[in-house]
Design a protein around this motif. Sequence first.
Motif, PDB file in Angstrom:
ATOM      1  N   LYS A 112       0.968  -1.330  -0.022  1.00  0.00           N
ATOM      2  CA  LYS A 112       0.062   0.036  -0.148  1.00  0.00           C
ATOM      3  C   LYS A 112       0.914   1.106   0.091  1.00  0.00           C
ATOM      4  O   LYS A 112       1.937   1.342   0.613  1.00  0.00           O
ATOM      5  N   PRO A 113       0.629   2.244  -0.876  1.00  0.00           N
ATOM      6  CA  PRO A 113       1.681   3.223  -1.115  1.00  0.00           C
ATOM      7  C   PRO A 113       1.570   4.277   0.017  1.00  0.00           C
ATOM      8  O   PRO A 113       0.549   4.378   0.743  1.00  0.00           O
ATOM      9  N   GLU A 114       2.676   4.942   0.273  1.00  0.00           N
ATOM     10  CA  GLU A 114       2.868   6.168   1.170  1.00  0.00           C
ATOM     11  C   GLU A 114       1.724   7.220   0.379  1.00  0.00           C
ATOM     12  O   GLU A 114       1.965   7.574  -0.700  1.00  0.00           O
ATOM     13  N   VAL A 115       1.187   7.965   1.385  1.00  0.00           N
ATOM     14  CA  VAL A 115       0.241   9.061   0.735  1.00  0.00           C
ATOM     15  C   VAL A 115       0.463  10.172   1.671  1.00  0.00           C
ATOM     16  O   VAL A 115       0.834  10.393   2.698  1.00  0.00           O
ATOM     17  N   THR A 116       0.229  11.411   0.605  1.00  0.00           N
ATOM     18  CA  THR A 116       0.204  12.885   1.250  1.00  0.00           C
ATOM     19  C   THR A 116      -1.099  13.267   0.595  1.00  0.00           C
ATOM     20  O   THR A 116      -1.286  13.076  -0.495  1.00  0.00           O
ATOM     21  N   VAL A 117      -1.644  13.902   1.671  1.00  0.00           N
ATOM     22  CA  VAL A 117      -2.835  14.833   1.210  1.00  0.00           C
ATOM     23  C   VAL A 117      -2.790  16.444   2.058  1.00  0.00           C
ATOM     24  O   VAL A 117      -2.602  16.283   3.028  1.00  0.00           O
ATOM     25  N   LEU A 294     -10.837  16.968  -3.633  1.00  0.00           N
ATOM     26  CA  LEU A 294      -9.943  16.075  -2.688  1.00  0.00           C
ATOM     27  C   LEU A 294      -8.843  15.133  -3.510  1.00  0.00           C
ATOM     28  O   LEU A 294      -7.805  15.121  -3.053  1.00  0.00           O
ATOM     29  N   LEU A 295      -9.483  14.547  -4.349  1.00  0.00           N
ATOM     30  CA  LEU A 295      -8.386  13.611  -5.178  1.00  0.00           C
ATOM     31  C   LEU A 295      -7.305  14.424  -5.885  1.00  0.00           C
ATOM     32  O   LEU A 295      -6.316  13.825  -6.181  1.00  0.00           O
ATOM     33  N   GLU A 296      -7.652  15.554  -6.160  1.00  0.00           N
ATOM     34  CA  GLU A 296      -6.717  16.509  -6.746  1.00  0.00           C
ATOM     35  C   GLU A 296      -5.626  16.808  -5.824  1.00  0.00           C
ATOM     36  O   GLU A 296      -4.584  17.174  -6.392  1.00  0.00           O
ATOM     37  N   LYS A 297      -5.939  16.566  -4.399  1.00  0.00           N
ATOM     38  CA  LYS A 297      -4.765  16.965  -3.391  1.00  0.00           C
ATOM     39  C   LYS A 297      -4.194  15.673  -3.260  1.00  0.00           C
ATOM     40  O   LYS A 297      -3.038  16.006  -2.330  1.00  0.00           O
ATOM     41  N   LEU A 298      -4.434  14.451  -3.601  1.00  0.00           N
ATOM     42  CA  LEU A 298      -3.945  13.436  -3.304  1.00  0.00           C
ATOM     43  C   LEU A 298      -2.338  13.087  -3.917  1.00  0.00           C
ATOM     44  O   LEU A 298      -2.448  13.452  -5.391  1.00  0.00           O
ATOM     45  N   THR A 299      -1.488  12.717  -3.371  1.00  0.00           N
ATOM     46  CA  THR A 299      -0.230  12.298  -4.024  1.00  0.00           C
ATOM     47  C   THR A 299       0.263  10.969  -3.441  1.00  0.00           C
ATOM     48  O   THR A 299       0.221  10.535  -2.339  1.00  0.00           O
ATOM     49  N   ALA A 300       0.371  10.070  -4.614  1.00  0.00           N
ATOM     50  CA  ALA A 300       0.503   8.684  -4.164  1.00  0.00           C
ATOM     51  C   ALA A 300       1.075   7.757  -5.541  1.00  0.00           C
ATOM     52  O   ALA A 300       0.339   8.069  -6.515  1.00  0.00           O
ATOM     53  N   GLU A 301       1.864   6.815  -5.163  1.00  0.00           N
ATOM     54  CA  GLU A 301       2.301   5.908  -6.365  1.00  0.00           C
ATOM     55  C   GLU A 301       1.383   4.746  -6.257  1.00  0.00           C
ATOM     56  O   GLU A 301       2.022   3.914  -5.457  1.00  0.00           O
ATOM     57  N   ILE A 302       0.516   4.626  -6.551  1.00  0.00           N
ATOM     58  CA  ILE A 302      -0.653   3.801  -6.467  1.00  0.00           C
ATOM     59  C   ILE A 302      -0.580   2.489  -7.216  1.00  0.00           C
ATOM     60  O   ILE A 302      -0.334   2.546  -8.479  1.00  0.00           O
ATOM     61  N   PRO A 303      -0.032   1.332  -6.646  1.00  0.00           N
ATOM     62  CA  PRO A 303       0.416   0.250  -7.678  1.00  0.00           C
ATOM     63  C   PRO A 303      -0.891  -0.452  -8.520  1.00  0.00           C
ATOM     64  O   PRO A 303      -2.162  -0.157  -8.060  1.00  0.00           O
ATOM     65  N   GLU A 304      -0.755  -1.000  -9.685  1.00  0.00           N
ATOM     66  CA  GLU A 304      -1.958  -1.549 -10.474  1.00  0.00           C
ATOM     67  C   GLU A 304      -2.555  -2.373  -9.827  1.00  0.00           C
ATOM     68  O   GLU A 304      -4.095  -2.359 -10.030  1.00  0.00           O
ATOM     69  N   PRO A 305      -1.956  -3.237  -8.843  1.00  0.00           N
ATOM     70  CA  PRO A 305      -3.052  -4.511  -8.479  1.00  0.00           C
ATOM     71  C   PRO A 305      -4.118  -3.750  -7.524  1.00  0.00           C
ATOM     72  O   PRO A 305      -5.187  -4.475  -7.466  1.00  0.00           O
ATOM     73  N   ALA A 351     -13.433   2.419 -10.188  1.00  0.00           N
ATOM     74  CA  ALA A 351     -12.608   1.798  -9.343  1.00  0.00           C
ATOM     75  C   ALA A 351     -11.412   2.493  -9.048  1.00  0.00           C
ATOM     76  O   ALA A 351     -10.955   2.644  -7.867  1.00  0.00           O
ATOM     77  N   GLU A 352     -10.765   3.150 -10.109  1.00  0.00           N
ATOM     78  CA  GLU A 352      -9.655   4.090  -9.568  1.00  0.00           C
ATOM     79  C   GLU A 352      -9.920   5.134  -8.576  1.00  0.00           C
ATOM     80  O   GLU A 352      -9.330   5.324  -7.828  1.00  0.00           O
ATOM     81  N   LYS A 353     -11.135   5.903  -9.107  1.00  0.00           N
ATOM     82  CA  LYS A 353     -11.496   6.909  -8.205  1.00  0.00           C
ATOM     83  C   LYS A 353     -11.759   6.220  -6.507  1.00  0.00           C
ATOM     84  O   LYS A 353     -11.324   7.124  -5.506  1.00  0.00           O
ATOM     85  N   GLN A 354     -12.540   5.280  -6.400  1.00  0.00           N
ATOM     86  CA  GLN A 354     -12.703   4.619  -5.175  1.00  0.00           C
ATOM     87  C   GLN A 354     -11.274   4.634  -4.489  1.00  0.00           C
ATOM     88  O   GLN A 354     -11.423   4.597  -3.096  1.00  0.00           O
ATOM     89  N   VAL A 355     -10.435   3.794  -5.104  1.00  0.00           N
ATOM     90  CA  VAL A 355      -9.085   3.357  -4.344  1.00  0.00           C
ATOM     91  C   VAL A 355      -8.457   4.637  -3.890  1.00  0.00           C
ATOM     92  O   VAL A 355      -7.993   4.744  -2.903  1.00  0.00           O
ATOM     93  N   LYS A 356      -8.449   5.781  -5.033  1.00  0.00           N
ATOM     94  CA  LYS A 356      -7.640   7.073  -4.525  1.00  0.00           C
ATOM     95  C   LYS A 356      -8.576   7.717  -3.371  1.00  0.00           C
ATOM     96  O   LYS A 356      -8.158   8.194  -2.306  1.00  0.00           O
ATOM     97  N   LEU A 357      -9.868   7.578  -3.413  1.00  0.00           N
ATOM     98  CA  LEU A 357     -10.607   8.354  -2.272  1.00  0.00           C
ATOM     99  C   LEU A 357     -10.397   7.681  -0.920  1.00  0.00           C
ATOM    100  O   LEU A 357     -10.150   8.330   0.073  1.00  0.00           O
ATOM    101  N   ARG A 358     -10.505   6.151  -0.793  1.00  0.00           N
ATOM    102  CA  ARG A 358     -10.049   5.412   0.278  1.00  0.00           C
ATOM    103  C   ARG A 358      -8.655   5.622   0.842  1.00  0.00           C
ATOM    104  O   ARG A 358      -8.740   5.940   2.121  1.00  0.00           O
ATOM    105  N   LEU A 359      -7.624   5.975   0.024  1.00  0.00           N
ATOM    106  CA  LEU A 359      -6.432   6.092   0.546  1.00  0.00           C
ATOM    107  C   LEU A 359      -6.316   7.546   1.321  1.00  0.00           C
ATOM    108  O   LEU A 359      -5.781   7.893   2.090  1.00  0.00           O
ATOM    109  N   ALA A 360      -6.749   8.489   0.281  1.00  0.00           N
ATOM    110  CA  ALA A 360      -6.820   9.745   0.730  1.00  0.00           C
ATOM    111  C   ALA A 360      -7.597   9.886   2.286  1.00  0.00           C
ATOM    112  O   ALA A 360      -7.089  10.303   3.333  1.00  0.00           O
ATOM    113  N   LEU A 361      -8.769   9.349   2.437  1.00  0.00           N
ATOM    114  CA  LEU A 361      -9.602   9.366   3.543  1.00  0.00           C
ATOM    115  C   LEU A 361      -8.741   8.595   4.837  1.00  0.00           C
ATOM    116  O   LEU A 361      -9.079   9.135   5.823  1.00  0.00           O
TER     117      LEU A 361
END
Length: 425
Positions: A112-117, A294-305, A351-361
């Motif tokens: 799971k990637p390191e995340v900054t928001v 909010l998703l625009e403020k997320l920075t993360a290297e999210i792996p394809e899996p 699906a991509e949006k959901q993954v990003k949103l959960r990581l941010a939250l």
Amino acid sequence: MSLIKSELTEKSGFYMEFSVSKDVYEKAELAAYKKMVKNVTVPGFRKGKAPKAIIEKFYGKGVFFEDAINACIPEAFDSAVKEAGFTVVGNPSFDLVSNDGDIVLKATGFVKPEVTVEGYKGIEAEKKVEEVTDEQVAAELDRARARLARTVEVTDRAAEMGDIANIDFEGFVDGVAFEGGKGEGHDLKLGSGSFIPGFEDQIAGKNVGEEFDVNVTFPENYGAAELAGKAATFKTKLNALKTEELPEADDDFAKDVSEFDTLDEYKADIKAKLAKKNEENADRAFENAVVDALLEKLTAEIPEPMFEAETENFLRDYDNRLRMQGLDLTKYTQYTGVSLDDLRAQFRPNAEKQVKLRLALEKIAALESLTVSEEEIEAEYTRISEAYNMPADQVKAMVSVDDIKADMLVAAAMKFVKENAKVSE
């Protein structure tokens, strides 16, 4: 079993080496032999009775290795991951490093990637609540009247759009009748769009007992390929005509359809309900706008899996919804010609949006030190058990406390972001 070394690599990848002790492996190898020997035939021995050493001599020393090491990997890898402090996502790949003594394996995959928001407080988004118009109230009132409409026979005029026409018909293409193009005593509501475009319009103006031709052209994308784009003539007879007669909108009608005594009170209730619906719609639109910002403020290297796994979740949810309607994905793809890969492509953006949103939250929940109490967790279990009509103990056996808590923290973080957002005019 122990972790030997581990490291994080670029783009949320990881590399790890871990060991399986010789004793553990030998027990797994013996279990693999006992499972395999039942189906092994070795000359000079009855089937299922050949000793382990004889089978290894006959088929090779490593005949049990793959089954044995595959049995050892899950526990050994989980222990190593826990020791390394990784949160692995997707399915890692495993390779043998050495089997001289203890067996050493390497694993590569993703975490799971390191995340900054940043700037998640004070997000600005528009919230526009539509006003309820008199026309909308009238339309809702008409829908209520339509539910109590009575059907009466028409004998003194020609057919009009909105009438129910009882017809006989037979369709011809190039003078030849085609399969499925004939019907007798069919009730067709004119203007419903149930038949080929243009068909219903040509019944309007005809009188009961009249026989006539209806000339239409099948759409290019018509389901029956042999008819698509073809001009057709339908020999038609209008047998009978009916129309729906709506009740008068008055106090008596209000008493019949509601708990109110007057039409004015009923209309006021309709308006209040429409206003509430508009408020809810505006609230959802506001939340969606906040999420997009909010998703625009997320920075993360999210792996394809992670994206692939969430896409499969969407696919499973869709399958479950189909099953509730008596279908499944196999039948759906057969009937529609839409492949599973087509569906995956359709679900992928959400699906991509959901993954990003959960990581941010999840990150926001940690940054804000959000918590949920034991009482709140119990209340959530109760809510789920009531929603699915399932005993609470059964829900607890299916859904872990950690999963419940994680979902509740995500919901709490969304509430926090929304409450701290700014409403723009």
